[in-house]
Design a protein around this motif. Structure first.
Motif, PDB file in Angstrom:
ATOM      1  N   VAL A  51       0.837  -1.206   0.000  1.00  0.00           N
ATOM      2  CA  VAL A  51       0.000   0.000   0.000  1.00  0.00           C
ATOM      3  C   VAL A  51       0.870   1.255   0.000  1.00  0.00           C
ATOM      4  O   VAL A  51       0.581   2.225  -0.710  1.00  0.00           O
ATOM      5  N   TYR A  52       1.940   1.250   0.773  1.00  0.00           N
ATOM      6  CA  TYR A  52       2.818   2.418   0.805  1.00  0.00           C
ATOM      7  C   TYR A  52       3.447   2.665  -0.561  1.00  0.00           C
ATOM      8  O   TYR A  52       3.541   3.814  -1.020  1.00  0.00           O
ATOM      9  N   ARG A  53       3.888   1.602  -1.224  1.00  0.00           N
ATOM     10  CA  ARG A  53       4.463   1.774  -2.563  1.00  0.00           C
ATOM     11  C   ARG A  53       3.430   2.306  -3.539  1.00  0.00           C
ATOM     12  O   ARG A  53       3.725   3.156  -4.379  1.00  0.00           O
ATOM     13  N   LYS A  54       2.205   1.807  -3.413  1.00  0.00           N
ATOM     14  CA  LYS A  54       1.141   2.205  -4.346  1.00  0.00           C
ATOM     15  C   LYS A  54       0.684   3.645  -4.098  1.00  0.00           C
ATOM     16  O   LYS A  54       0.341   4.369  -5.050  1.00  0.00           O
ATOM     17  N   THR A  55       0.686   4.070  -2.839  1.00  0.00           N
ATOM     18  CA  THR A  55       0.132   5.386  -2.525  1.00  0.00           C
ATOM     19  C   THR A  55       1.189   6.471  -2.341  1.00  0.00           C
ATOM     20  O   THR A  55       0.838   7.641  -2.176  1.00  0.00           O
ATOM     21  N   LEU A  56       2.475   6.105  -2.367  1.00  0.00           N
ATOM     22  CA  LEU A  56       3.532   7.092  -2.183  1.00  0.00           C
ATOM     23  C   LEU A  56       3.454   8.157  -3.276  1.00  0.00           C
ATOM     24  O   LEU A  56       3.426   7.851  -4.459  1.00  0.00           O
ATOM     25  N   HIS A  57       3.441   9.425  -2.864  1.00  0.00           N
ATOM     26  CA  HIS A  57       3.304  10.514  -3.825  1.00  0.00           C
ATOM     27  C   HIS A  57       3.899  11.787  -3.229  1.00  0.00           C
ATOM     28  O   HIS A  57       4.083  11.908  -2.015  1.00  0.00           O
ATOM     29  N   ALA A  58       4.201  12.728  -4.112  1.00  0.00           N
ATOM     30  CA  ALA A  58       4.698  14.025  -3.663  1.00  0.00           C
ATOM     31  C   ALA A  58       3.580  14.774  -2.955  1.00  0.00           C
ATOM     32  O   ALA A  58       2.406  14.701  -3.353  1.00  0.00           O
ATOM     33  N   VAL A  59       3.935  15.483  -1.885  1.00  0.00           N
ATOM     34  CA  VAL A  59       2.948  16.224  -1.113  1.00  0.00           C
ATOM     35  C   VAL A  59       3.463  17.639  -0.855  1.00  0.00           C
ATOM     36  O   VAL A  59       4.663  17.888  -0.895  1.00  0.00           O
ATOM     37  N   THR A  60       2.534  18.524  -0.582  1.00  0.00           N
ATOM     38  CA  THR A  60       2.898  19.888  -0.212  1.00  0.00           C
ATOM     39  C   THR A  60       2.950  19.993   1.307  1.00  0.00           C
ATOM     40  O   THR A  60       2.387  19.167   2.032  1.00  0.00           O
ATOM     41  N   ALA A  61       3.590  21.036   1.785  1.00  0.00           N
ATOM     42  CA  ALA A  61       3.642  21.279   3.223  1.00  0.00           C
ATOM     43  C   ALA A  61       2.234  21.469   3.789  1.00  0.00           C
ATOM     44  O   ALA A  61       1.934  21.018   4.905  1.00  0.00           O
ATOM     45  N   ALA A  62       1.359  22.104   3.019  1.00  0.00           N
ATOM     46  CA  ALA A  62      -0.017  22.317   3.484  1.00  0.00           C
ATOM     47  C   ALA A  62      -0.759  20.990   3.626  1.00  0.00           C
ATOM     48  O   ALA A  62      -1.508  20.786   4.588  1.00  0.00           O
ATOM     49  N   GLU A  63      -0.567  20.078   2.658  1.00  0.00           N
ATOM     50  CA  GLU A  63      -1.223  18.775   2.736  1.00  0.00           C
ATOM     51  C   GLU A  63      -0.727  17.977   3.935  1.00  0.00           C
ATOM     52  O   GLU A  63      -1.512  17.345   4.657  1.00  0.00           O
ATOM     53  N   VAL A  64       0.570  18.005   4.150  1.00  0.00           N
ATOM     54  CA  VAL A  64       1.138  17.290   5.292  1.00  0.00           C
ATOM     55  C   VAL A  64       0.626  17.890   6.599  1.00  0.00           C
ATOM     56  O   VAL A  64       0.232  17.161   7.521  1.00  0.00           O
ATOM     57  N   SER A  65       0.619  19.198   6.694  1.00  0.00           N
ATOM     58  CA  SER A  65       0.237  19.868   7.937  1.00  0.00           C
ATOM     59  C   SER A  65      -1.211  19.600   8.324  1.00  0.00           C
ATOM     60  O   SER A  65      -1.565  19.679   9.509  1.00  0.00           O
ATOM     61  N   ALA A  66      -2.050  19.296   7.338  1.00  0.00           N
ATOM     62  CA  ALA A  66      -3.466  19.050   7.619  1.00  0.00           C
ATOM     63  C   ALA A  66      -3.735  17.672   8.205  1.00  0.00           C
ATOM     64  O   ALA A  66      -4.857  17.403   8.649  1.00  0.00           O
TER      65      ALA A  66
END
Length: 406
Positions: free
Chosen positions: A128-143
């Motif tokens: 699942v981690y390999r399948k869902t790994l993607h670039a994220v923004t600081a705003a997405e992470v912070s939420a």
């Protein structure tokens, strides 16, 4: 009160409401009740200051859509102060209870069965981690709500003041009683530890300061994000046995998300399911009966002697977590150009915050005693800090999962 809450939230008449005595429920209550439709299990979670925190609660559908094994609640409330999940009652044990029994009375066959179940779960998680790994923004992470388990326990969430939150209320300005020694926080926070002859680089104060700096959600987007449970300690995992095999499934996804920082996704499981056992974090009175610990002050060094060592099943689980999860996950990040150069520090700092901020480790503050307090703070330092001039169990673990090492 719980019967009234269930009636107000869900329009159900709960009978025979019983609250479990559960050493693993550090920030929650769980138990059982009946209705005319059958028997049910509930779990009620609360975080201090949650009304001011970011993100949503309880998104089990996220995990199910990603293909993770998760028990879906029948009823759910996500209101601050009224976060409760209701499940159909099950007879399966939690994985935490299975492993506790093995800690206290090892059974090689049962141990092998449990470790195999852990290996299979990690294989599914890695997929699942390999399948869902993607670039994220600081705003997405912070939420993401997962930060309530780490960064937001270091600060006062409404103001961002540091030190705040649990760090301030648990430790700052307090007194610490260890076997043979009592210290104030100002002194203790500046001391380096020597544990059974191994010196460690960083003091408690330095580790909290570094965690406040590096685990700020705005700095965690570099390694991408994954869909994860985020808080899958084994009291949130069912153990379903079928003859000679068993498999594991999650429940209580209070901190689940689709943009969880990759390097934090498995931190809680690594610490709470392996390093926190047996006994010292969750059952400190028993730890004081089973283990000894003492401390002396040698200049700026706290000399700790401790008899605690991980049990056979915990050592095997650590090996599985390294082989089946951490090493291939870090290798995937490296291949994709998403592995930060300081990944080891990020993971170590997350591990350090697990025991120190999940409950108050100070003797006499809640359930901890001088022996368990010293063991707990020592394990936190061993998790967060590199040893000086030698290696230890965790430095060897980190070497074994480093994708730059053969």
């Amino acid at each position: 009160m719980l019967a009234d809450l269930l009636r107000d939230l869900f329009k159900i008449e709960a009978r025979n409401v019983a609250i479990n005595h559960d050493q693993y429920s550090l920030n929650s209550l769980n138990g059982f009740f009946d209705t005319e439709d059958g028997q049910f299990f509930f779990k009620f979670h609360q975080e201090e200051g949650e009304e001011a925190m970011s993100g949503e609660y309880y998104r089990a559908d996220i995990l199910a859509r990603a293909g993770l094994p998760v028990d879906q609640p029948l009823l759910m409330s996500v209101l601050p102060g009224e976060q409760i999940l209701v499940y159909r009652r099950r007879t399966d044990p939690r994985f935490s209870d299975v492993l506790r029994a093995l800690d206290l009375n090892d059974d090689p066959a049962a141990r092998a069965k449990a470790v195999d179940a852990e290996r299979k779960l990690n294989a599914a998680l890695l997929g699942v981690y390999r399948k869902t790994l993607h670039a994220v923004t600081a705003a997405e992470v912070s939420a993401e709500p997962v930060h309530r388990l780490f960064y937001e326990r270091l600060i006062d969430p409404p103001t961002g003041a540091y030190p705040g939150g649990r760090l301030a209320s648990f430790y700052v300005g307090k007194s610490f009683a260890f076997p043979g020694l009592t210290l104030d926080w100002q002194t203790l926070s500046r001391l380096r530890f020597s544990i059974n002859g191994t010196e460690y680089r960083d003091s408690l104060g330095a580790l909290f300061d570094e965690a406040h700096e590096r685990l700020n959600p705005n700095r965690l987007a570099g390694a991408g994000g994954v869909t994860a449970h985020g808080d899958a300690h084994n009291a949130n995992v069912w153990y379903e046995a079928h003859g000679d095999t068993a498999h594991l499934s999650f429940f209580d996804p209070a901190f689940a998300g689709e943009n969880i920082p990759t390097l934090l996704a498995e931190v809680k499981t690594t610490f709470h399911n392996i390093l926190a056992h047996p006994l010292w974090l969750y059952e400190p009175s028993l730890a004081a009966q089973h283990y000894s610990a003492s401390a002396t002050l040698d200049g700026n060094l706290l000399q700790v002697t401790c008899s605690h060592t991980p049990s056979d099943v915990r050592r095997e689980l650590l090996a599985v977590k390294g082989e089946a999860m951490w090493r291939p996950l870090l290798a995937e990040l490296k291949v994709r150009g998403m592995l930060p150069s300081d990944w080891r520090r990020v993971v170590r700092l997350g591990l350090f915050l697990c025991p120190t901020l999940v409950m108050n480790l100070r003797a006499g503050a809640t359930s901890h005693n001088p022996v368990s307090s010293l063991i707990g703070l020592s394990y936190a330092v061993m998790a967060g800090s590199e040893p000086v001039g030698c290696e230890d169990t965790l430095s060897r673990f980190f070497d074994s999962i480093d994708p730059d090492r053969g």
